[in-house]
Design an enzyme around this catalytic site. Structure first.
Site, PDB file in Angstrom:
ATOM      1  N   GLY A 248       0.701  -1.295   0.057  1.00 24.79           N
ATOM      2  CA  GLY A 248      -0.086  -0.008   0.088  1.00 24.79           C
ATOM      3  C   GLY A 248       0.897   1.319  -0.142  1.00 24.79           C
ATOM      4  O   GLY A 248       0.577   2.203  -0.762  1.00 24.79           O
ATOM      5  N   ASP A 249       1.922   1.293   0.825  1.00 28.48           N
ATOM      6  CA  ASP A 249       3.180   2.567   0.642  1.00 28.48           C
ATOM      7  C   ASP A 249       3.507   2.561  -0.640  1.00 28.48           C
ATOM      8  O   ASP A 249       3.600   3.904  -1.079  1.00 28.48           O
ATOM      9  CB  ASP A 249       4.014   2.102   1.663  1.00 28.48           C
ATOM     10  CG  ASP A 249       3.275   1.622   3.127  1.00 28.48           C
ATOM     11  OD1 ASP A 249       2.338   2.079   3.496  1.00 28.48           O
ATOM     12  OD2 ASP A 249       4.126   0.980   3.789  1.00 28.48           O
TER      13      ASP A 249
END
Length: 303
Positions: A248-249
């Site tokens: 997600g990052d």
């Protein structure tokens, strides 16, 4: 410039044991360690795709020194606040299945917090501020919302990757981008989201509540982008998921790193999905080669 904030960073220690047994001596077959924390992951992936950023947050002790030295050796600019206690170590045990041990982290003082605010005063109109991860107990739960409101009014584009009540408070202050997954979207509204139509309906509500742009990740089913009154769906490339940390990052980094160069939301979305997938298919964070290889497999369709 892009500034990332990691309030509770860590060293992520990954241990692989073939036949783990409780109450017995277990020999480690392989281990590795990385600077951890969502904002730090964003800075590392931005660096991989050739975009500069400044990593902010709190570090302390020999563990904090390791994080700073590693990031700077990779060419990433840092401006951390030094604290008295050691930065935490998080452990991931891989033994067929994955088991995680996350430490609480150090207590922050009022002086520590004032020093972070002082560093944030460097932000100017047009800069990006990435706020990612949980908020430590030493800080008010409105910390991200307060920063979003303050710097949004100064023309800073605030990106927030958070969940629950923290996300709900942030959205009301008009962030540039939020990135809930479909589970976090369910939690946000207190409903069971089961279908694509459900995700579209509630994603639009997040925009109505105040977020300028929203990306909802749906694991193996791709992701949705809500922007400028339109909805776009991205497919995910083919590959084996080997890493559950940082995807997600990486998606956030791919999006803002591309947008800051291209000013094109659709291209940024395509690169974002390729970047998140590249991390999911790798032992560590995405490499530039892996991102480029997967990019052509990401198809964007307007819904």
């Amino acid at each position: 410039m892009i500034y990332t904030v990691t309030l509770n960073p860590s060293i992520d220690l990954i241990i692989e044991v073939g036949d783990f047994q409780i109450n017995k001596l277990n020999r480690i077959e392989r281990d590795s360690k990385f600077p951890g924390g969502k904002g730090i992951n964003v800075s590392r992936v931005l660096n991989t795709i050739g975009i500069q950023s400044v990593a902010l947050g709190f570090i302390g002790g020999f563990t904090g020194a390791y994080i700073q030295n590693t990031l700077e050796s990779e060419g990433i600019q840092t401006d951390f606040v030094k604290i008295q206690e050691d930065t935490r170590i998080n452990i991931k045990l891989k033994t067929g299945r994955e088991t995680e041990f996350n430490a609480q982290g150090p207590v922050l003082t009022e002086q520590n917090i004032r020093e972070l605010y002082k560093r944030l005063e460097n932000l100017q109109e047009g800069d990006f501020l990435v706020l990612a991860g949980s908020i430590p107990p030493s800080l008010p739960k409105t910390f991200y919302a307060d920063l979003t409101r303050k710097y949004r009014s100064r023309g800073v584009k605030v990106v927030v990757d958070a969940s629950g009540k923290v996300l709900a408070e942030v959205i009301r202050n008009n962030p540039f981008l939020v990135k809930p997954n479909h589970h976090e979207l369910s939690d946000l509204f207190g409903v069971a989201i089961k279908t694509l139509d459900d995700i579209i309906s509630y994603g639009k509500k997040v925009v109505e509540m105040g977020a300028e742009n929203v990306i909802v990740s749906i694991a193996g089913d791709g992701a949705l982008l809500f922007t400028k009154g339109e909805v776009y769906k991205a497919t995910v490339p083919n590959g084996e998921v080997v890493n559950s940390v940082g995807a997600g990052d990486s998606l956030v980094a791919g999006f803002i790193g591309t947008y800051i160069k291209e000013l094109d939301f659709i291209k940024a979305f395509q690169v974002a999905v390729a970047t998140g997938s590249a991390t999911a298919f790798s032992e560590d964070l995405a490499s530039k080669e892996k991102i480029d290889l997967l990019l052509a497999q990401v198809a964007i369709k307007k819904i």
